[in-house]
Design an enzyme around this catalytic site. Structure first.
Site, PDB file in Angstrom:
ATOM      1  N   GLY A   1     -43.134 -22.656 -18.219  1.00  0.00           N
ATOM      2  CA  GLY A   1     -42.997 -21.324 -19.126  1.00  0.00           C
ATOM      3  C   GLY A   1     -42.313 -21.245 -20.252  1.00  0.00           C
ATOM      4  O   GLY A   1     -41.929 -22.561 -20.957  1.00  0.00           O
ATOM      5  N   GLU A   2     -42.530 -20.313 -20.972  1.00  0.00           N
ATOM      6  CA  GLU A   2     -41.943 -20.548 -23.061  1.00  0.00           C
ATOM      7  C   GLU A   2     -40.723 -21.133 -22.457  1.00  0.00           C
ATOM      8  O   GLU A   2     -39.420 -20.888 -21.330  1.00  0.00           O
ATOM      9  CB  GLU A   2     -41.996 -19.543 -23.374  1.00  0.00           C
ATOM     10  CG  GLU A   2     -41.257 -17.971 -22.526  1.00  0.00           C
ATOM     11  CD  GLU A   2     -41.383 -16.789 -23.064  1.00  0.00           C
ATOM     12  OE1 GLU A   2     -40.589 -15.714 -23.754  1.00  0.00           O
ATOM     13  OE2 GLU A   2     -43.062 -16.284 -23.475  1.00  0.00           O
TER      14      GLU A   2
ATOM     15  N   GLY B   1     -36.157 -21.153 -22.246  1.00  0.00           N
ATOM     16  CA  GLY B   1     -35.222 -19.951 -22.577  1.00  0.00           C
ATOM     17  C   GLY B   1     -35.974 -19.488 -21.493  1.00  0.00           C
ATOM     18  O   GLY B   1     -35.157 -17.900 -20.795  1.00  0.00           O
TER      19      GLY B   1
ATOM     20  N   GLY C   1     -35.510 -19.530 -18.365  1.00  0.00           N
ATOM     21  CA  GLY C   1     -34.630 -19.896 -16.981  1.00  0.00           C
ATOM     22  C   GLY C   1     -35.140 -20.772 -16.147  1.00  0.00           C
ATOM     23  O   GLY C   1     -35.219 -21.338 -14.765  1.00  0.00           O
ATOM     24  N   LYS C   2     -35.638 -21.892 -16.415  1.00  0.00           N
ATOM     25  CA  LYS C   2     -36.394 -22.867 -15.559  1.00  0.00           C
ATOM     26  C   LYS C   2     -34.859 -24.628 -15.066  1.00  0.00           C
ATOM     27  O   LYS C   2     -35.405 -24.853 -14.328  1.00  0.00           O
ATOM     28  CB  LYS C   2     -37.577 -24.083 -16.464  1.00  0.00           C
ATOM     29  CG  LYS C   2     -39.441 -23.069 -16.493  1.00  0.00           C
ATOM     30  CD  LYS C   2     -40.009 -24.012 -17.222  1.00  0.00           C
ATOM     31  CE  LYS C   2     -39.566 -24.594 -19.396  1.00  0.00           C
ATOM     32  NZ  LYS C   2     -38.607 -23.797 -20.117  1.00  0.00           N
ATOM     33  N   SER C   3     -34.543 -24.558 -16.194  1.00  0.00           N
ATOM     34  CA  SER C   3     -33.381 -25.125 -16.178  1.00  0.00           C
ATOM     35  C   SER C   3     -32.224 -25.060 -15.265  1.00  0.00           C
ATOM     36  O   SER C   3     -31.645 -25.248 -14.407  1.00  0.00           O
ATOM     37  CB  SER C   3     -32.619 -26.082 -17.060  1.00  0.00           C
ATOM     38  OG  SER C   3     -33.805 -26.576 -18.323  1.00  0.00           O
TER      39      SER C   3
ATOM     40  N   ASP D   1     -36.771 -30.477 -19.679  1.00  0.00           N
ATOM     41  CA  ASP D   1     -37.599 -30.374 -20.766  1.00  0.00           C
ATOM     42  C   ASP D   1     -38.757 -30.942 -21.038  1.00  0.00           C
ATOM     43  O   ASP D   1     -39.697 -30.896 -20.622  1.00  0.00           O
ATOM     44  CB  ASP D   1     -36.874 -30.724 -21.557  1.00  0.00           C
ATOM     45  CG  ASP D   1     -36.517 -30.750 -23.052  1.00  0.00           C
ATOM     46  OD1 ASP D   1     -36.872 -28.776 -23.213  1.00  0.00           O
ATOM     47  OD2 ASP D   1     -36.995 -30.978 -23.865  1.00  0.00           O
TER      48      ASP D   1
ATOM     49  N   GLU E   1     -30.311 -29.950 -19.832  1.00  0.00           N
ATOM     50  CA  GLU E   1     -29.672 -28.960 -20.237  1.00  0.00           C
ATOM     51  C   GLU E   1     -29.931 -27.720 -20.031  1.00  0.00           C
ATOM     52  O   GLU E   1     -29.932 -26.797 -19.796  1.00  0.00           O
ATOM     53  CB  GLU E   1     -30.816 -28.994 -21.727  1.00  0.00           C
ATOM     54  CG  GLU E   1     -30.232 -28.089 -23.462  1.00  0.00           C
ATOM     55  CD  GLU E   1     -31.398 -27.901 -23.997  1.00  0.00           C
ATOM     56  OE1 GLU E   1     -30.449 -27.436 -25.098  1.00  0.00           O
ATOM     57  OE2 GLU E   1     -32.153 -28.527 -24.088  1.00  0.00           O
TER      58      GLU E   1
ATOM     59  N   ARG F   1     -51.172  -9.555  -5.911  1.00  0.00           N
ATOM     60  CA  ARG F   1     -49.901  -9.391  -4.868  1.00  0.00           C
ATOM     61  C   ARG F   1     -49.554  -9.790  -2.869  1.00  0.00           C
ATOM     62  O   ARG F   1     -49.376  -9.825  -2.636  1.00  0.00           O
ATOM     63  CB  ARG F   1     -49.722  -7.832  -4.032  1.00  0.00           C
ATOM     64  CG  ARG F   1     -49.060  -7.274  -5.640  1.00  0.00           C
ATOM     65  CD  ARG F   1     -49.153  -5.759  -5.630  1.00  0.00           C
ATOM     66  NE  ARG F   1     -47.767  -4.889  -4.511  1.00  0.00           N
ATOM     67  CZ  ARG F   1     -47.078  -4.052  -4.177  1.00  0.00           C
ATOM     68  NH1 ARG F   1     -47.874  -3.154  -4.759  1.00  0.00           N
ATOM     69  NH2 ARG F   1     -46.340  -3.900  -3.206  1.00  0.00           N
TER      70      ARG F   1
END
Length: 313
Positions: free
Chosen positions: A157-158, A160, A162-164, A181, A206, A247
């Protein structure tokens, strides 16, 4: 054959605790480019058609007992012929000492001779497995790799998205971090990928607003893992009201990584969604699918049976 990768012979010597009976003058510069080994039985008998000189050569009891039946002059001629192909090295298994003719011809042709205490089959299988891993095709991808209920989940995902933050919540729930990262991905077979972290950032994560966190020291050594197979890719995207999402889960998605098709989910997120719980369910659901159970298909079949029953009334 590996795609442009090689392994220094000195690394193999260190990894498998091999003893150097004779070191070639260029020992430190020798690199193995073929992840295979050969037993030179036919070559000792003089047959060199289709011989692959780029491979490491290993001799065991069979080759040693055959050579023992030859006279000294014949042994010298045999090793002279074998070493003239400038093989990377000769490995002698079962801690058998190389005879004087072997060492003399090794010096003549500047070929390294090594000894191993292990059985011949152990030497072959161990070194081949090591070289296949070390020379596997690889790429580096931006993302987070977690082990969730034994499943290797690659979060993409891009920046920022929320992966970390999701990874930290998963760590609190008892799961393990492999990489944050940057994820180094190796293709270890035609159907399997293994991910790890670059050594410089291994065990670190991070968090924006907090900074760099050492996961091993903060959560304990049980919270980290050096490498893991990649079983599922989860692409995290912002929720888009104009986008139509699957869905029911009937549409199989895959991501092609190094020629391997990895199952993939696309998860749209909005503020308030518990991403960690969603990822746990995704991991368990992916395991069920690999074991042959598909809840989406079962649900669809139940709906179709109900419609058929109603239509028959």
């Amino acid at each position: 054959m590996a795609d442009g990768y090689s392994v220094p012979l000195t690394d193999i010597i260190k990894e498998f605790n091999l003893q150097v009976a004779h070191a070639a003058s260029d020992l430190d510069a020798i690199r193995i480019t073929v992840p295979d080994m050969s037993r030179p039985g036919l070559q000792l008998a003089g047959y060199f058609d289709h011989f692959e000189p780029m491979r490491l050569q290993v001799m065991g009891n069979v080759e040693i007992s055959y050579l023992a039946k030859l006279g000294r002059v014949e042994r010298a001629i045999t090793f002279d012929r074998l070493f003239s192909y400038k093989i990377p090295a000769l490995v002698i298994a079962r801690n058998s000492p190389p005879d004087s003719e072997c060492l003399a011809m090794a010096k003549k042709h500047n070929v390294t001779v090594l000894q191993s205490k292990e059985a011949t089959s152990s030497v072959l299988s161990g070194i081949i497995t090591y070289m296949n891993s070390a020379m596997a095709p690889r790429i580096t991808r931006h993302g987070v790799l977690m082990e969730i209920y034994g499943e290797g989940i690659l979060l993409t995902g891009e920046s920022g998205i929320g992966k970390s933050e999701a990874a930290v919540e998963l760590l609190k729930r008892g799961h393990r971090l492999i990489a944050d990262d940057a994820v180094e991905i190796k293709r270890i077979s035609g159907k399997a990928l293994v991910g790890t972290a670059p050594e410089l950032i291994r065990n670190y994560i991070e968090l924006r607003g907090i900074g760099i966190v050492n996961v091993a020291k903060l959560f304990g050594m049980g919270a980290v893992k050096e490498e893991n197979k990649i079983d599922l890719v989860v692409d995290i995207v912002p929720w888009n009201t104009h986008q139509v999402y699957d869905r029911l889960g009937l549409e199989d998605q895959y991501m092609d990584i190094l020629g391997v098709k990895v199952p993939m989910y696309t998860i749209p997120i909005t503020p308030g969604r518990n991403l960690a719980v969603i990822l746990e369910v995704a991991a368990m659901n992916n395991r069920q699918r690999r074991m042959g159970y598909n809840s989406a298909m079962e649900f669809t079949e139940q709906i179709n049976r109900r419609f058929d029953q109603n239509a028959g009334r």
